[in-house]
Design a protein around this motif. Structure first.
Motif, PDB file in Angstrom:
ATOM      1  N   ARG A   1       0.837  -1.195   0.000  1.00  0.00           N
ATOM      2  CA  ARG A   1       0.000   0.000   0.000  1.00  0.00           C
ATOM      3  C   ARG A   1       0.876   1.252   0.000  1.00  0.00           C
ATOM      4  O   ARG A   1       2.014   1.226   0.482  1.00  0.00           O
ATOM      5  CB  ARG A   1      -0.933   0.004   1.220  1.00  0.00           C
ATOM      6  CG  ARG A   1      -2.114  -0.945   1.080  1.00  0.00           C
ATOM      7  CD  ARG A   1      -3.052  -0.844   2.275  1.00  0.00           C
ATOM      8  NE  ARG A   1      -2.381  -1.251   3.515  1.00  0.00           N
ATOM      9  CZ  ARG A   1      -2.134  -2.513   3.852  1.00  0.00           C
ATOM     10  NH1 ARG A   1      -2.495  -3.502   3.058  1.00  0.00           N
ATOM     11  NH2 ARG A   1      -1.517  -2.795   4.996  1.00  0.00           N
ATOM     12  N   LYS A   2       0.335   2.336  -0.512  1.00  0.00           N
ATOM     13  CA  LYS A   2       1.129   3.569  -0.641  1.00  0.00           C
ATOM     14  C   LYS A   2       1.657   4.055   0.702  1.00  0.00           C
ATOM     15  O   LYS A   2       2.722   4.684   0.764  1.00  0.00           O
ATOM     16  CB  LYS A   2       0.307   4.655  -1.327  1.00  0.00           C
ATOM     17  CG  LYS A   2       0.297   4.517  -2.843  1.00  0.00           C
ATOM     18  CD  LYS A   2       0.250   5.869  -3.505  1.00  0.00           C
ATOM     19  CE  LYS A   2       0.595   5.711  -4.996  1.00  0.00           C
ATOM     20  NZ  LYS A   2       0.127   6.879  -5.761  1.00  0.00           N
ATOM     21  N   SER A   3       0.947   3.760   1.770  1.00  0.00           N
ATOM     22  CA  SER A   3       1.423   4.189   3.089  1.00  0.00           C
ATOM     23  C   SER A   3       2.716   3.497   3.486  1.00  0.00           C
ATOM     24  O   SER A   3       3.433   3.971   4.377  1.00  0.00           O
ATOM     25  CB  SER A   3       0.342   3.904   4.144  1.00  0.00           C
ATOM     26  OG  SER A   3       0.000   2.520   4.152  1.00  0.00           O
ATOM     27  N   ASP A   4       3.051   2.386   2.831  1.00  0.00           N
ATOM     28  CA  ASP A   4       4.286   1.645   3.107  1.00  0.00           C
ATOM     29  C   ASP A   4       5.325   1.827   2.005  1.00  0.00           C
ATOM     30  O   ASP A   4       6.310   1.073   1.934  1.00  0.00           O
ATOM     31  CB  ASP A   4       3.982   0.154   3.262  1.00  0.00           C
ATOM     32  CG  ASP A   4       3.258  -0.173   4.553  1.00  0.00           C
ATOM     33  OD1 ASP A   4       3.449   0.562   5.541  1.00  0.00           O
ATOM     34  OD2 ASP A   4       2.504  -1.163   4.581  1.00  0.00           O
ATOM     35  N   ALA A   5       5.150   2.822   1.166  1.00  0.00           N
ATOM     36  CA  ALA A   5       5.991   2.955  -0.029  1.00  0.00           C
ATOM     37  C   ALA A   5       7.458   3.191   0.290  1.00  0.00           C
ATOM     38  O   ALA A   5       8.326   2.889  -0.533  1.00  0.00           O
ATOM     39  CB  ALA A   5       5.468   4.094  -0.916  1.00  0.00           C
ATOM     40  N   GLY A   6       7.778   3.712   1.471  1.00  0.00           N
ATOM     41  CA  GLY A   6       9.168   3.983   1.808  1.00  0.00           C
ATOM     42  C   GLY A   6       9.905   2.811   2.420  1.00  0.00           C
ATOM     43  O   GLY A   6      11.084   2.931   2.758  1.00  0.00           O
ATOM     44  N   LEU A   7       9.235   1.661   2.547  1.00  0.00           N
ATOM     45  CA  LEU A   7       9.834   0.498   3.190  1.00  0.00           C
ATOM     46  C   LEU A   7      10.534  -0.398   2.178  1.00  0.00           C
ATOM     47  O   LEU A   7      10.300  -0.305   0.977  1.00  0.00           O
ATOM     48  CB  LEU A   7       8.759  -0.302   3.935  1.00  0.00           C
ATOM     49  CG  LEU A   7       7.968   0.444   5.017  1.00  0.00           C
ATOM     50  CD1 LEU A   7       6.972  -0.498   5.684  1.00  0.00           C
ATOM     51  CD2 LEU A   7       8.911   1.067   6.051  1.00  0.00           C
ATOM     52  N   ALA A   8      11.388  -1.274   2.674  1.00  0.00           N
ATOM     53  CA  ALA A   8      12.034  -2.315   1.874  1.00  0.00           C
ATOM     54  C   ALA A   8      11.455  -3.668   2.275  1.00  0.00           C
ATOM     55  O   ALA A   8      10.773  -3.792   3.305  1.00  0.00           O
ATOM     56  CB  ALA A   8      13.543  -2.293   2.111  1.00  0.00           C
TER      57      ALA A   8
ATOM     58  N   LEU B   1      -1.595   1.548  -4.520  1.00  0.00           N
ATOM     59  CA  LEU B   1      -0.466   0.660  -4.273  1.00  0.00           C
ATOM     60  C   LEU B   1       0.824   1.279  -4.768  1.00  0.00           C
ATOM     61  O   LEU B   1       0.824   2.194  -5.586  1.00  0.00           O
ATOM     62  CB  LEU B   1      -0.708  -0.682  -4.973  1.00  0.00           C
ATOM     63  CG  LEU B   1      -2.033  -1.387  -4.667  1.00  0.00           C
ATOM     64  CD1 LEU B   1      -2.136  -2.683  -5.458  1.00  0.00           C
ATOM     65  CD2 LEU B   1      -2.190  -1.636  -3.175  1.00  0.00           C
ATOM     66  N   ALA B   2       1.938   0.757  -4.270  1.00  0.00           N
ATOM     67  CA  ALA B   2       3.256   1.214  -4.692  1.00  0.00           C
ATOM     68  C   ALA B   2       4.162   0.012  -4.886  1.00  0.00           C
ATOM     69  O   ALA B   2       4.021  -1.005  -4.198  1.00  0.00           O
ATOM     70  CB  ALA B   2       3.854   2.146  -3.647  1.00  0.00           C
ATOM     71  N   CYS B   3       5.100   0.133  -5.823  1.00  0.00           N
ATOM     72  CA  CYS B   3       6.102  -0.900  -6.066  1.00  0.00           C
ATOM     73  C   CYS B   3       7.377  -0.519  -5.318  1.00  0.00           C
ATOM     74  O   CYS B   3       7.919   0.568  -5.546  1.00  0.00           O
ATOM     75  CB  CYS B   3       6.373  -1.039  -7.560  1.00  0.00           C
ATOM     76  SG  CYS B   3       7.685  -2.226  -7.956  1.00  0.00           S
ATOM     77  N   ILE B   4       7.852  -1.403  -4.426  1.00  0.00           N
ATOM     78  CA  ILE B   4       9.056  -1.093  -3.644  1.00  0.00           C
ATOM     79  C   ILE B   4      10.284  -1.830  -4.179  1.00  0.00           C
ATOM     80  O   ILE B   4      11.349  -1.792  -3.557  1.00  0.00           O
ATOM     81  CB  ILE B   4       8.856  -1.407  -2.150  1.00  0.00           C
ATOM     82  CG1 ILE B   4       8.560  -2.897  -1.934  1.00  0.00           C
ATOM     83  CG2 ILE B   4       7.762  -0.530  -1.562  1.00  0.00           C
ATOM     84  CD1 ILE B   4       8.666  -3.323  -0.472  1.00  0.00           C
ATOM     85  N   GLY B   5      10.149  -2.483  -5.335  1.00  0.00           N
ATOM     86  CA  GLY B   5      11.288  -3.166  -5.934  1.00  0.00           C
ATOM     87  C   GLY B   5      10.834  -4.356  -6.754  1.00  0.00           C
ATOM     88  O   GLY B   5       9.626  -4.624  -6.887  1.00  0.00           O
TER      89      GLY B   5
END
Length: 273
Positions: A105-112, A194-198
């Protein structure tokens, strides 16, 4: 009354990606005409749209389909031949290889990925290279055979996995990068959440396959027709919407790395993660 021969009962399908069905059928009609020109007999008049993929891929009359690298290399090596794989022009692909997008989710976009230890994962299904086995390999690099996620659920499809993420029913999912790109076009409101983190490591892309009983001459004609199709002006709308920009002839040995990786982690005791 005599039954039709197995040779006469031939099937073609392209079931794996959410391509527009009318354009996918148009693509088959072009291939069919080219295969006729090349001398291929007994061609199906239209595509099949199977519900039970594994049963379809095991049919001795399967002329053409698209599968996933995990079942091809582990469940079907005696029953199918690999023709090759398309190249896709989306993030996470390189020639005939592809990866999985790690979506949150976008709220977790800064995580790995390492930050999701103890959180909930959702996978499409256990026989999926992109949704299950690719994610398992990435987690193993972080945690070895120790449990990493607090829960691993199965949604039934990449589309459903994305829906569960957006609804807060899971925290991370791995989606085949091609499916990710195509689904995001079709459901922009959902994927905007949603966000892609890798991406996971590159693996052989979804193989185009034919039955093990298909003759060497037919295999050659299929590869030729698929290669020729890329230059057809009337198919460019299909290729644009499908994000296809090439094709590489491959065989089963190119997918052995997928079976080898899965066997390694099973042997190491990573059955549950």
């Amino acid at each position: 009354m005599s039954l039709p021969s197995a040779k006469a009962m031939r099937w073609a399908s392209l079931p794996m990606y959410p391509w527009p069905q009318p354009l996918t059928e148009q693509y088959w009609q072009w291939l069919r005409q080219r295969l006729q020109q090349l001398g291929e007999p007994a061609l199906p008049a239209s595509l099949s749209w199977p519900e039970d993929y594994l049963a379809h891929w095991r049919e001795p009359g399967m002329l053409l389909s698209q599968s996933c690298g995990y079942p091809v290399s582990t469940l079907l090596p005696e029953q199918v031949q690999v023709l090759g794989a398309f190249h896709y022009q989306v993030p996470g692909c390189a020639d005939w290889r592809y990866s999985s997008a790690l979506l949150v989710r976008k709220s977790d976009a800064g995580l790995a990925l390492a930050d999701f230890r103890g959180r909930r994962a959702v996978c499409n299904e256990r026989h999926s290279q992109s949704g299950y086995h690719a994610l398992r390999a990435e987690v193993a690099a972080l945690a070895g055979v120790q449990p990493f996620f607090s829960q691993v659920r199965f949604s039934g499809s990449h589309r459903a996995s994305a829906g569960m993420l957006a609804a807060g029913e899971a925290d991370i999912a791995a989606l085949d990068c091609v499916s990710h790109a195509l689904l995001a076009r079709q459901q922009p409101a959902l994927f905007a959440q949603l966000a892609c983190i890798g991406h996971t490591r590159l693996q052989p892309g979804l193989p185009l396959i034919t039955a093990a009983s298909t003759s060497a001459a037919s295999v050659a004609r299929l590869r030729q027709a698929i290669s020729d199709s890329l230059q057809a002006p009337e198919l460019q709308d299909f290729f644009r919407l499908a994000a296809i920009n090439g094709f590489s002839p491959l065989d089963l040995s190119d997918y052995a790395c997928i079976a080898d990786t899965a066997a390694h982690w099973r042997g190491a005791g990573m059955a549950q993660w």
